[in-house]
Design an enzyme around this catalytic site. Structure first.
Site, PDB file in Angstrom:
ATOM      1  N   LYS A   3      79.078 -44.204   9.204  1.00 42.94           N
ATOM      2  CA  LYS A   3      79.110 -44.575  10.629  1.00 42.94           C
ATOM      3  C   LYS A   3      78.647 -43.387  11.480  1.00 42.94           C
ATOM      4  CE  LYS A   3      84.066 -43.667  10.689  1.00 42.94           C
ATOM      5  NZ  LYS A   3      85.217 -43.759  11.532  1.00 42.94           N
ATOM      6  N   ARG A  12      96.395 -48.801  14.667  1.00 41.59           N
ATOM      7  CA  ARG A  12      95.077 -49.069  15.249  1.00 41.59           C
ATOM      8  C   ARG A  12      94.728 -50.500  14.845  1.00 41.59           C
ATOM      9  NH1 ARG A  12      90.207 -44.809  14.062  1.00 41.59           N
ATOM     10  NH2 ARG A  12      90.253 -45.842  12.047  1.00 41.59           N
ATOM     11  N   TYR A  18      74.970 -18.661  33.533  1.00 39.39           N
ATOM     12  CA  TYR A  18      75.684 -19.188  34.705  1.00 39.39           C
ATOM     13  C   TYR A  18      77.019 -18.478  34.916  1.00 39.39           C
ATOM     14  CZ  TYR A  18      72.467 -23.140  34.849  1.00 39.39           C
ATOM     15  OH  TYR A  18      71.346 -23.921  34.959  1.00 39.39           O
ATOM     16  N   MET A  21      72.722 -26.166  29.525  1.00 38.90           N
ATOM     17  CA  MET A  21      72.398 -27.520  29.064  1.00 38.90           C
ATOM     18  C   MET A  21      71.374 -27.511  27.915  1.00 38.90           C
ATOM     19  SD  MET A  21      71.043 -30.796  31.219  1.00 38.90           S
ATOM     20  CE  MET A  21      72.310 -30.836  32.446  1.00 38.90           C
TER      21      MET A  21
HETATM   22  C1  LIG Z   1      88.584 -46.595   8.441  1.00 38.00           C
HETATM   23  C2  LIG Z   1      87.994 -45.302   7.976  1.00 38.00           C
HETATM   24  N1  LIG Z   1      87.915 -45.079   6.668  1.00 38.00           N
HETATM   25  C3  LIG Z   1      87.389 -43.925   6.171  1.00 38.00           C
HETATM   26  C4  LIG Z   1      86.936 -42.943   7.018  1.00 38.00           C
HETATM   27  C5  LIG Z   1      86.370 -41.667   6.423  1.00 38.00           C
HETATM   28  O1  LIG Z   1      87.160 -40.576   6.735  1.00 38.00           O
HETATM   29  P1  LIG Z   1      86.795 -39.104   6.254  1.00 38.00           P
HETATM   30  O2  LIG Z   1      85.609 -38.685   7.040  1.00 38.00           O
HETATM   31  O3  LIG Z   1      88.001 -38.305   6.602  1.00 38.00           O
HETATM   32  O4  LIG Z   1      86.533 -39.159   4.799  1.00 38.00           O
HETATM   33  C6  LIG Z   1      87.022 -43.135   8.396  1.00 38.00           C
HETATM   34  C7  LIG Z   1      86.587 -42.081   9.306  1.00 38.00           C
HETATM   35  O5  LIG Z   1      87.009 -41.871  10.390  1.00 38.00           O
HETATM   36  C8  LIG Z   1      87.569 -44.348   8.891  1.00 38.00           C
HETATM   37  O6  LIG Z   1      87.676 -44.597  10.197  1.00 38.00           O
END
Ligand SMILES: Cc1ncc(COP(=O)(O)O)c(C=O)c1O
Length: 399
Positions: A59, A158, A291, A339
């Site tokens: 992700k 969550r 700055y 920046m």
């Molecule tokens: C639901 C979920 N599983 C797994 C992971 C992977 O976590 P990590 O980067 O600590 O291995 C994340 C990361 O935030 C997550 O949100």
């Protein structure tokens, strides 16, 4: 009067005109080592319980590395599934040709989004009967079984079904004929904390809750359903957290989230942040830099101006707290990070020239700087550092 070059009728050659002709390494960029990702995945997999699968969490554009590239090398290393946060991230991977199962770790709750999810062969995370029902209706409409993962909340508060209601709700879910439960999972809230092996820690309590629940619904890890709980830290704690799949992000990218466990691992950072020196100047003693002029030179000082700033994702609160590497030497960053640029004190060095490349993250010779170092200095976590890099930084594969 201003003269516009175009209006002078000059026919510039194409190289001068198109964005694509700019050198990727013209200013600042991220180098990604696919091979490092692949070997990290291989190494981590060798620590897994037998028959435990590896989901590569890609992700946020593969934690800033480029999700497509990360997926390719994670799969080469043996990842059998991928995890993304959003529908768009999933669709992008599918359209780039990724064939492995992809789980969306975020929540989709409308019929429209869940239909798009199905049509792209992505699996949603389901946290309620309502969402199950929508998936079942979509499955019924298309005369198929909608593949999905159920999530239970064991302490993160969550996403996920509430643990205390899940056993009863699972009976109902089993009666839905047009869904296919591919996985049941939960997420650890505190696995990277120092006390995670303590029997009364949140992490151990979450695991116990999850195990109890699986027993109550009569699903074990030898079942076809993927049972998963561990992130990187959970996976490294011990094999009790592995079940039959782990979801790995940070450690796959080359960083161990734990300080005391996993010291025998030799994870290799896959990301190098590099920048060109755009200008060099010498200023007198007693002169303010950047700055606010908060940094004042204590001697005649040679400064290198680097073409990178907070608009590229370098946190401004690291001003004056980081170093950069050039030719196996460390140089301190001075003055406020701006920046688009920042200054480095290179007094005494004749090696650094305009156009030289310096390393902000990664290694050079025996020196190395990691997002974990930056995170400590800016009072955040390495995950945030990695996800902050903007698209302005080209990602360049360097294997
Ligand atoms: C639901 C979920 N599983 C797994 C992971 C992977 O976590 P990590 O980067 O600590 O291995 C994340 C990361 O935030 C997550 O949100």
């Amino acid at each position: 009067m201003q003269i516009q070059q175009k209006s002078q009728g000059i026919n510039f050659d194409k190289h001068a005109i198109f964005e694509e002709n700019i050198d990727q390494k013209q200013r600042a960029w991220i180098e990604v080592k696919g091979k490092a990702l692949e070997t990290n995945v291989r190494q981590l997999r060798s620590k897994l319980r037998k028959n435990c699968e590896f989901m590569a969490v890609v992700k946020a554009d593969g934690y800033g590395h480029d999700a497509k590239l990360v997926s390719e090398y994670a799969i080469k290393g043996g990842a059998s599934q991928l995890g993304v946060a959003t529908l768009k991230e999933g669709i992008r991977l599918r359209s780039s040709g990724v064939k492995k199962p992809i789980l969306i770790l975020g929540n989709l709750y409308t019929k429209r989004d869940l239909t798009i999810c199905l049509k792209n062969d992505l699996m949603p995370t389901i946290s309620s009967i309502r969402e199950c029902l929508i998936c079942n209706n979509i499955g019924k409409y298309y005369k198929l079984k909608f593949a999905l993962h159920l999530k239970v909340d064991t302490g993160m508060s969550r996403l996920g079904f509430s643990c205390n209601k899940f056993v009863q709700q699972f009976e109902k879910i089993k009666s839905f004929e047009n869904i296919s439960i591919e996985g049941i999972y939960s997420h650890l809230s505190s696995a990277d904390e120092h006390n995670s092996l303590d029997p009364l820690s949140n992490t151990q309590l979450q695991k116990q809750k999850f195990q109890k629940l699986l027993k109550q619904i009569n699903v074990d890890r030898d079942h076809n359903i993927k049972i998963h709980l561990a992130n990187s830290a959970g996976m490294l704690l011990n094999k009790d957290f592995h079940f039959n799949m782990v979801r790995i992000g940070l450690s796959m990218y080359g960083y161990n989230p734990l300080t005391k466990i996993g010291k025998n691992l030799s994870l290799k950072p896959a990301l190098f942040l590099k920048v060109k020196v755009a200008f060099i100047r010498i200023i007198d003693e007693g002169v303010g830099v950047s700055y606010g002029g908060k940094f004042v030179t204590s001697r005649k000082t040679k400064l290198a101006v680097l073409s990178i700033g907070y608009a590229d994702g370098v946190p401004r609160n690291l001003s004056g707290k980081i170093k950069v590497i050039h030719d196996n030497q460390l140089y301190p960053q001075v003055g406020s990070i701006t920046m688009d640029q920042m200054m480095v004190d290179i007094t005494g060095s004749n090696r650094i020239k305009i156009g030289s490349t310096v390393v902000l993250l990664g290694s050079d010779g025996d020196k190395s700087i990691s997002p974990i170092d930056w995170a400590k200095e800016s009072n955040t976590i390495p995950w945030e550092i990695l996800c902050s890099f903007k698209n302005r930084l080209p990602r360049v594969q360097v294997d």
